[in-house]
Design a protein around this motif. Sequence first.
Motif, short mmCIF file in Angstrom:
data_model
loop_
_atom_site.label_atom_id
_atom_site.label_comp_id
_atom_site.label_asym_id
_atom_site.label_seq_id
_atom_site.Cartn_x
_atom_site.Cartn_y
_atom_site.Cartn_z
N LYS A 25 0.83 -1.22 0.00
CA LYS A 25 0.00 0.00 0.00
C LYS A 25 0.86 1.26 0.00
O LYS A 25 0.55 2.23 -0.68
N ARG A 26 1.96 1.23 0.77
CA ARG A 26 2.86 2.40 0.77
C ARG A 26 3.44 2.63 -0.62
O ARG A 26 3.61 3.75 -1.06
N SER A 27 3.73 1.53 -1.33
CA SER A 27 4.32 1.68 -2.67
C SER A 27 3.30 2.19 -3.69
O SER A 27 3.67 2.67 -4.75
N LEU A 28 2.02 2.10 -3.34
CA LEU A 28 0.95 2.58 -4.25
C LEU A 28 0.45 3.98 -3.87
O LEU A 28 -0.44 4.50 -4.53
N ALA A 29 1.03 4.57 -2.83
CA ALA A 29 0.50 5.82 -2.27
C ALA A 29 0.35 6.93 -3.30
O ALA A 29 -0.65 7.65 -3.29
N ASN A 30 1.29 7.11 -4.18
CA ASN A 30 1.23 8.21 -5.14
C ASN A 30 0.82 7.77 -6.54
O ASN A 30 0.97 8.53 -7.50
N LEU A 31 0.29 6.57 -6.64
CA LEU A 31 -0.13 6.04 -7.94
C LEU A 31 -1.49 6.62 -8.31
O LEU A 31 -2.40 6.68 -7.48
N ALA A 32 -1.61 7.06 -9.53
CA ALA A 32 -2.89 7.56 -10.04
C ALA A 32 -3.30 6.69 -11.23
O ALA A 32 -3.17 7.08 -12.38
N ALA A 33 -3.76 5.49 -10.91
CA ALA A 33 -4.17 4.57 -11.97
C ALA A 33 -5.46 5.08 -12.60
O ALA A 33 -6.38 5.52 -11.92
N ARG A 34 -5.52 5.02 -13.92
CA ARG A 34 -6.71 5.50 -14.64
C ARG A 34 -7.79 4.45 -14.72
O ARG A 34 -8.97 4.78 -14.83
N THR A 35 -7.40 3.18 -14.67
CA THR A 35 -8.38 2.11 -14.79
C THR A 35 -8.06 1.02 -13.77
O THR A 35 -6.94 0.93 -13.25
N LEU A 36 -9.05 0.18 -13.53
CA LEU A 36 -8.84 -0.95 -12.64
C LEU A 36 -7.82 -1.92 -13.23
O LEU A 36 -7.00 -2.49 -12.51
N ASP A 37 -7.81 -2.07 -14.56
CA ASP A 37 -6.82 -2.93 -15.22
C ASP A 37 -5.40 -2.43 -14.97
O ASP A 37 -4.49 -3.22 -14.74
N GLU A 38 -5.22 -1.11 -15.03
CA GLU A 38 -3.90 -0.53 -14.80
C GLU A 38 -3.46 -0.76 -13.35
O GLU A 38 -2.32 -1.13 -13.09
N LEU A 39 -4.38 -0.56 -12.41
CA LEU A 39 -4.07 -0.79 -11.00
C LEU A 39 -3.72 -2.26 -10.77
O LEU A 39 -2.74 -2.58 -10.08
N GLU A 40 -4.48 -3.16 -11.38
CA GLU A 40 -4.21 -4.59 -11.23
C GLU A 40 -2.84 -4.95 -11.79
O GLU A 40 -2.09 -5.73 -11.19
N ALA A 41 -2.47 -4.39 -12.93
CA ALA A 41 -1.18 -4.67 -13.55
C ALA A 41 -0.04 -4.20 -12.63
O ALA A 41 0.96 -4.93 -12.45
N VAL A 42 -0.18 -3.02 -12.05
CA VAL A 42 0.85 -2.50 -11.15
C VAL A 42 0.95 -3.38 -9.91
O VAL A 42 2.05 -3.74 -9.47
N LEU A 43 -0.19 -3.76 -9.36
CA LEU A 43 -0.20 -4.61 -8.18
C LEU A 43 0.46 -5.96 -8.47
O LEU A 43 1.27 -6.44 -7.67
N ARG A 44 0.16 -6.54 -9.61
CA ARG A 44 0.79 -7.82 -9.98
C ARG A 44 2.30 -7.68 -10.11
O ARG A 44 3.06 -8.54 -9.64
N ARG A 45 2.76 -6.57 -10.72
CA ARG A 45 4.22 -6.36 -10.86
C ARG A 45 4.88 -6.21 -9.49
O ARG A 45 5.96 -6.75 -9.25
N ARG A 46 4.25 -5.48 -8.59
CA ARG A 46 4.84 -5.26 -7.27
C ARG A 46 4.89 -6.56 -6.46
O ARG A 46 5.87 -6.85 -5.78
N LEU A 47 3.82 -7.35 -6.53
CA LEU A 47 3.81 -8.63 -5.84
C LEU A 47 4.84 -9.58 -6.43
O LEU A 47 5.55 -10.28 -5.70
N LYS A 48 4.95 -9.60 -7.75
CA LYS A 48 5.92 -10.45 -8.43
C LYS A 48 7.35 -10.06 -8.01
O LYS A 48 8.19 -10.92 -7.73
N ALA A 49 7.61 -8.77 -7.95
CA ALA A 49 8.94 -8.30 -7.55
C ALA A 49 9.25 -8.72 -6.11
O ALA A 49 10.39 -9.07 -5.80
N LEU A 50 8.26 -8.69 -5.24
CA LEU A 50 8.47 -9.08 -3.84
C LEU A 50 8.82 -10.57 -3.71
O LEU A 50 9.52 -10.96 -2.78
N GLN A 51 8.33 -11.38 -4.63
CA GLN A 51 8.62 -12.81 -4.57
C GLN A 51 10.11 -13.10 -4.59
O GLN A 51 10.56 -14.11 -4.07
N TYR A 52 10.89 -12.22 -5.19
CA TYR A 52 12.33 -12.43 -5.34
C TYR A 52 13.13 -11.67 -4.29
O TYR A 52 14.35 -11.68 -4.34
N ARG A 53 12.46 -11.01 -3.36
CA ARG A 53 13.14 -10.27 -2.31
C ARG A 53 12.98 -11.02 -0.99
O ARG A 53 12.21 -10.63 -0.12
N HIS A 54 13.70 -12.12 -0.88
CA HIS A 54 13.55 -13.01 0.26
C HIS A 54 13.87 -12.32 1.59
O HIS A 54 13.26 -12.63 2.61
#
Length: 163
Positions: A86-115
């Motif tokens: 949520k902190r990483s999304l604080a200044n995000l201004a997604a125009r659509t739900l699809d855009e927000l979902e894509a950003v969320l998926r990328r952030r979660l995917k990136a966290l998978q590799y940050r053990h």
Amino acid sequence: MCYRLRRHTGRKGERRSLGEPDYVRLLDGAHQLLKTLLIVVWDRLSTHISKTMKALVAERDWLTVLLLPGYAPDLNPVEDLWAHIKRSLANLAARTLDELEAVLRRRLKALQYRHGVLGGFLAGTGLALDRPDGPQYAEVSKSLSAPRGCRTVETPTRGGAAR
């Protein structure tokens, strides 16, 4: 970290959260992907403690579920994970739900590799998990005493004192 996003569209009769079959598919998929024993830490969401879920867990000898006390966000590493996202999304201004979902998926995917970050979420709870020798459903008490086979670790808080 294994996850599955679910989009709630507000359609009549649509479930807003995951049900028992959804959780089982997620856990079965994680087990097939990781090819190892799984220890899952769950809060007391009604779906997590239902008779149906307990029966589904009992069918899977590779799965151990640790139940947290009633309201214990300080013991739930997922609370810290979502706060981080949520902190990483604080200044995000997604125009659509699809855009927000894509950003969320990328952030979660990136966290998978940050053990180290993921381990920090668990370390912040004070719990260290080993597979319990006892039942597949074990409880973690609010005083941080863990079930047989589980260890607790002292972790310094921000003020320097151990909790």
